[in-house]
Scaffold this motif. Structure first.
Motif, PDB file in Angstrom:
ATOM      1  N   THR A  55     -18.017  -5.591  -4.400  1.00 47.65           N
ATOM      2  CA  THR A  55     -19.027  -6.654  -4.452  1.00 47.65           C
ATOM      3  C   THR A  55     -18.380  -8.020  -4.228  1.00 47.65           C
ATOM      4  OG1 THR A  55     -20.377  -5.355  -5.988  1.00 47.65           O
ATOM      5  CG2 THR A  55     -20.806  -7.720  -5.873  1.00 47.65           C
ATOM      6  N   GLN A  56     -17.181  -8.203  -4.764  1.00 50.73           N
ATOM      7  CA  GLN A  56     -16.445  -9.452  -4.583  1.00 50.73           C
ATOM      8  C   GLN A  56     -16.068  -9.645  -3.106  1.00 50.73           C
ATOM      9  OE1 GLN A  56     -12.800  -9.699  -6.813  1.00 50.73           O
ATOM     10  NE2 GLN A  56     -12.381 -11.820  -6.217  1.00 50.73           N
ATOM     11  N   VAL A  57     -15.675  -8.572  -2.446  1.00 49.89           N
ATOM     12  CA  VAL A  57     -15.337  -8.664  -1.024  1.00 49.89           C
ATOM     13  C   VAL A  57     -16.547  -9.156  -0.227  1.00 49.89           C
ATOM     14  CG1 VAL A  57     -14.657  -7.385   1.034  1.00 49.89           C
ATOM     15  CG2 VAL A  57     -13.602  -6.853  -1.160  1.00 49.89           C
ATOM     16  N   ALA A  58     -17.711  -8.549  -0.495  1.00 48.04           N
ATOM     17  CA  ALA A  58     -18.921  -8.905   0.250  1.00 48.04           C
ATOM     18  C   ALA A  58     -19.335 -10.351   0.015  1.00 48.04           C
ATOM     19  CB  ALA A  58     -20.054  -7.954  -0.129  1.00 48.04           C
ATOM     20  N   SER A  59     -19.160 -10.834  -1.219  1.00 50.44           N
ATOM     21  CA  SER A  59     -19.587 -12.199  -1.542  1.00 50.44           C
ATOM     22  C   SER A  59     -18.543 -13.247  -1.159  1.00 50.44           C
ATOM     23  CB  SER A  59     -19.891 -12.298  -3.035  1.00 50.44           C
ATOM     24  OG  SER A  59     -18.725 -12.019  -3.815  1.00 50.44           O
ATOM     25  N   LYS A  60     -17.263 -12.871  -1.235  1.00 47.58           N
ATOM     26  CA  LYS A  60     -16.201 -13.847  -0.982  1.00 47.58           C
ATOM     27  C   LYS A  60     -15.906 -14.012   0.501  1.00 47.58           C
ATOM     28  CE  LYS A  60     -11.613 -15.127  -2.717  1.00 47.58           C
ATOM     29  NZ  LYS A  60     -10.490 -14.736  -3.609  1.00 47.58           N
ATOM     30  N   TYR A  61     -16.112 -12.956   1.282  1.00 45.12           N
ATOM     31  CA  TYR A  61     -15.803 -13.012   2.711  1.00 45.12           C
ATOM     32  C   TYR A  61     -17.027 -12.582   3.536  1.00 45.12           C
ATOM     33  CZ  TYR A  61     -11.141 -12.971   0.648  1.00 45.12           C
ATOM     34  OH  TYR A  61     -10.029 -13.236  -0.108  1.00 45.12           O
ATOM     35  N   PRO A  62     -18.148 -13.293   3.392  1.00 40.89           N
ATOM     36  CA  PRO A  62     -19.369 -12.885   4.118  1.00 40.89           C
ATOM     37  C   PRO A  62     -19.162 -12.967   5.633  1.00 40.89           C
ATOM     38  CG  PRO A  62     -19.603 -15.103   3.214  1.00 40.89           C
ATOM     39  CD  PRO A  62     -18.330 -14.544   2.639  1.00 40.89           C
ATOM     40  N   GLY A  63     -19.731 -11.991   6.315  1.00 37.30           N
ATOM     41  CA  GLY A  63     -19.627 -11.979   7.772  1.00 37.30           C
ATOM     42  C   GLY A  63     -18.370 -11.336   8.306  1.00 37.30           C
ATOM     43  N   SER A  64     -17.432 -10.994   7.435  1.00 40.64           N
ATOM     44  CA  SER A  64     -16.182 -10.383   7.885  1.00 40.64           C
ATOM     45  C   SER A  64     -16.354  -8.872   8.010  1.00 40.64           C
ATOM     46  CB  SER A  64     -15.054 -10.685   6.900  1.00 40.64           C
ATOM     47  OG  SER A  64     -15.292 -10.063   5.651  1.00 40.64           O
ATOM     48  N   LYS A  65     -15.435  -8.256   8.726  1.00 39.49           N
ATOM     49  CA  LYS A  65     -15.443  -6.799   8.851  1.00 39.49           C
ATOM     50  C   LYS A  65     -15.226  -6.152   7.486  1.00 39.49           C
ATOM     51  CE  LYS A  65     -15.483  -2.904  11.094  1.00 39.49           C
ATOM     52  NZ  LYS A  65     -16.732  -2.402  11.715  1.00 39.49           N
ATOM     53  N   ALA A  66     -14.360  -6.762   6.683  1.00 40.08           N
ATOM     54  CA  ALA A  66     -14.106  -6.231   5.344  1.00 40.08           C
ATOM     55  C   ALA A  66     -15.383  -6.242   4.505  1.00 40.08           C
ATOM     56  CB  ALA A  66     -13.010  -7.037   4.657  1.00 40.08           C
ATOM     57  N   ALA A  67     -16.171  -7.320   4.606  1.00 46.56           N
ATOM     58  CA  ALA A  67     -17.421  -7.410   3.851  1.00 46.56           C
ATOM     59  C   ALA A  67     -18.400  -6.329   4.297  1.00 46.56           C
ATOM     60  CB  ALA A  67     -18.041  -8.791   4.023  1.00 46.56           C
TER      61      ALA A  67
END
Length: 273
Positions: A245-257
């Motif tokens: 959830t932190q990945v999705a919120s911290k790096y929006p728009g990225s492949k990781a997100a």
């Protein structure tokens, strides 16, 4: 009198009939002329259509040529640089085979506390290094060419699927060049080398070291994603969900997100909530 009128009408009727015939002939001629004009107009439209088709075919040929050129350039780029997503897919997909291939070196595999300690110690150039190597470290620490060569050797090993060798080379690189510009990359691929061999505790430690020491690195989003993946493999589901959830919120728009959101959706489906 009536006979005279009848006689006049008889003389006038042929002239009227002739005028009618002439009028009809004119009308037929006019219709024929119109039909001819329509035929000519239709021929013109056909010619225009043929010209447009020729132009479209020419444009299609140019597009195909440009596509070929782009494909050629793309192939050259792929030959020089390994696409990150492809590498991650290969590493994740080949974990089982890699674990079997690396079974000859059990000390480098999962759950080994000594291996985990060596990862932490890698942040310190002096940790775990024999005294005989101290001079060579100081001699090469400031050599950009030597650092690049050392990194290339390690990266070549991981690209070839030699994960045990790769982990050894990346640890060596981090010990010799802890503050090098490639150090975050080395930490990341060190974690990948352990993750690929299912050594999730040490992989988790490597990714966390990257995030701790180089939080602004370009590798940070992928490292945080792999922290979540490692936590899932270690059955730390609650922590993994929080991390993803932190990945999705911290790096929006990225492949990781995007990958984090996909994994969260899969977890939700699996849990039935």
């Amino acid at each position: 009198m009536a006979g005279a009128i009848a006689s006049a009408m008889l003389f006038a009727f042929p002239a009227f009939a002739q005028d009618s015939r002439l009028s009809l002939a004119d009308r037929v001629a006019r219709l024929e002329q119109q039909a001819q004009n329509k035929d000519q107009s239709g021929t013109g439209l056909v010619n225009q259509m043929q010209q447009l088709q020729a132009q479209v075919q020419q444009l299609q040929g140019q597009v195909e040529e440009l596509q070929h050129q782009l494909q050629t350039l793309d192939d050259k780029n792929k030959a020089q640089y390994t696409d990150l997503d492809a590498r991650l897919g290969r590493l994740e997909g080949g974990r089982a085979g890699a674990a079997a291939a690396s079974g000859s070196n059990p000390q480098a595999q999962a759950g080994n506390p000594a291996a985990a300690a060596s990862v932490v110690a890698a942040a310190n150039p002096a940790a775990g290094r024999p005294a005989a190597n101290a001079g060579s470290n100081s001699a090469t620490a400031g050599d950009p060419a030597a650092a690049q060569t050392a990194y290339d050797v390690a990266f070549k090993a991981i690209r070839a699927g030699n994960y045990v060798e790769a982990s050894r080379e990346f640890r060596s690189f981090i010990q010799q060049y802890p503050n090098h510009a490639l150090a975050p990359n080395a930490w990341y691929w060190l974690g990948e080398s352990y993750y690929a061999t299912t050594n999730y505790p040490v992989a988790l430690e490597s990714f966390q070291q990257l995030l701790s020491q180089f939080p602004q690195s370009d590798k940070a989003p992928d490292a945080l994603l792999k922290v979540g993946y490692s936590q899932l493999e270690l059955k730390q589901t609650a922590a993994a969900k929080a991390t993803l959830t932190q990945v999705a919120s911290k790096y929006p728009g990225s492949k990781a997100a995007s990958l984090a959101q996909e994994r969260l959706q899969r977890l939700q489906l699996q849990s039935g909530n």
